[in-house]
Write a protein that holds these residues in place. Structure first.
Motif, PDB file in Angstrom:
ATOM      1  N   GLY A   8       0.813  -1.203   0.000  1.00 46.99           N
ATOM      2  CA  GLY A   8       0.000   0.000   0.000  1.00 46.99           C
ATOM      3  C   GLY A   8       0.848   1.254   0.000  1.00 46.99           C
ATOM      4  O   GLY A   8       2.058   1.226  -0.249  1.00 46.99           O
ATOM      5  N   ALA A  12      -1.883   3.809   4.853  1.00 46.19           N
ATOM      6  CA  ALA A  12      -2.440   2.452   4.919  1.00 46.19           C
ATOM      7  C   ALA A  12      -2.241   1.868   6.317  1.00 46.19           C
ATOM      8  O   ALA A  12      -1.389   2.318   7.090  1.00 46.19           O
ATOM      9  CB  ALA A  12      -1.776   1.558   3.879  1.00 46.19           C
ATOM     10  N   HIS A 104      -9.625  -1.989  -0.713  1.00 47.02           N
ATOM     11  CA  HIS A 104      -8.986  -3.303  -0.819  1.00 47.02           C
ATOM     12  C   HIS A 104     -10.029  -4.392  -0.543  1.00 47.02           C
ATOM     13  O   HIS A 104     -10.906  -4.213   0.316  1.00 47.02           O
ATOM     14  CB  HIS A 104      -7.843  -3.387   0.196  1.00 47.02           C
ATOM     15  N   ASP A 128      -5.424  -1.041  -2.580  1.00 45.24           N
ATOM     16  CA  ASP A 128      -5.049  -0.582  -1.244  1.00 45.24           C
ATOM     17  C   ASP A 128      -6.113   0.373  -0.707  1.00 45.24           C
ATOM     18  O   ASP A 128      -6.747   1.108  -1.471  1.00 45.24           O
ATOM     19  CB  ASP A 128      -3.690   0.123  -1.300  1.00 45.24           C
ATOM     20  N   THR A 129      -6.301   0.370   0.606  1.00 40.46           N
ATOM     21  CA  THR A 129      -7.262   1.278   1.227  1.00 40.46           C
ATOM     22  C   THR A 129      -6.839   2.739   1.065  1.00 40.46           C
ATOM     23  O   THR A 129      -7.609   3.577   0.604  1.00 40.46           O
ATOM     24  CB  THR A 129      -7.424   0.949   2.720  1.00 40.46           C
ATOM     25  N   ALA A 148     -11.258   3.273   4.234  1.00 40.67           N
ATOM     26  CA  ALA A 148      -9.864   3.313   4.683  1.00 40.67           C
ATOM     27  C   ALA A 148      -9.847   3.717   6.152  1.00 40.67           C
ATOM     28  O   ALA A 148     -10.895   3.836   6.796  1.00 40.67           O
ATOM     29  CB  ALA A 148      -9.054   4.282   3.825  1.00 40.67           C
TER      30      ALA A 148
END
Length: 275
Positions: A8, A12, A104, A128-129, A148
């Protein structure tokens, strides 16, 4: 300053885990996939890596066990992190305006109850968040939200539309700390191993009995298929003990029942807490 690879980007949960383990003074090496993370460590681009391995909602990331074996990495530590998911959007955007949500896949899985309650919203997986949050800021996307952490909201100047949307509030992720060097900590009280067994009846029971007789606690055990060997498996197990002598005896006896056994690392177990 240690170079630590994460899956990430900045903001992250992997960054939070890396800083919890090594402190704030680290240099992040951003990797968009777990395989890229392993490559970074193997090539020397990073000194250490932090990799998510299991979550109390989503379960184990079985592919990561395979990557550790494939790249012959060593485990030197572990970190437990409380995971709280936030729905993020640009300032001023209301929930009714949201048409798309990105995050994600593991994060989406952790928020499935909340997502099932939405109508007219399309949900997409991303790498990825935090990268999803950054995408909204950089693209000025007024119809899109990201799932996130709060750190990503602060870093990319986003508002929290809905807080703590994870399905189960007892949501924790365990991260492994990896290096490219062999590790067998003298002070360690936890080990990770992988082993292969034959197809004879009772072989798994035999090796588990060895651990029981030597007072070894199995905190986790996973099976992974062996590529190219249909219906044959490699097992990954995490072991803890009170006496290092018990562990050494158990490993010696376990070798009698396994076709192969690999010690992935001996390290200090992390104190799981609710903070």
């Amino acid at each position: 300053m240690q170079k630590i690879a994460i899956q990430g980007v900045r903001g992250a949960f992997h960054e939070a885990a890396a800083k919890k383990y090594a402190g704030e003074s680290i240099q992040l090496v951003e990797c968009m996939t777990f395989r890229d993370l392993c490559k970074s460590l193997k090539s020397g681009q990073s000194d250490m890596a932090v990799m998510a391995i299991e979550n109390t909602i989503a379960g184990s990331l079985s592919q990561n066990y395979g990557l550790i074996n494939e790249y012959q990495l060593s485990i030197v530590g572990e970190v437990y992190l409380r995971i709280q998911m936030q729905l993020l959007a640009l300032p001023g955007v209301e929930l009714s305006a949201i048409k798309f949500i990105y995050s994600h896949p593991v994060a989406l899985n952790q928020c499935n109850f909340f997502l099932d309650g939405l109508s007219g919203v399309q949900v997409y997986e991303s790498k990825d968040t935090a990268e999803s949050a950054r995408m909204i800021r950089e693209g000025n996307l007024t119809d899109t939200a990201a799932i996130a952490g709060e750190t990503a909201a602060q870093l990319y100047s986003l508002d929290i539309l809905k807080g703590n949307i994870e399905t189960n509030k007892e949501n924790y992720t365990r991260f492994l700390v990896l290096t490219n060097q062999s590790n067998q900590s003298v002070e360690g009280d936890k080990a990770s191993i992988s082993f292969e067994l034959g197809h004879q009846p009772g072989t798994l029971a035999d090796i588990l009995t060895v651990f029981k007789k030597n007072r070894i606690n199995l905190t986790n055990i996973q099976s992974m298929p062996l590529v190219g060997k249909p219906y044959e498996y490699r097992f990954h197990a995490d072991l803890t003990w009170e006496s290092k002598v018990d562990f050494e005896k158990a490993m010696e006896s376990a070798g009698e029942f396994a076709n192969s056994i690999i010690l992935l690392g001996i390290y200090k177990r992390s104190n799981f807490n609710f903070q």
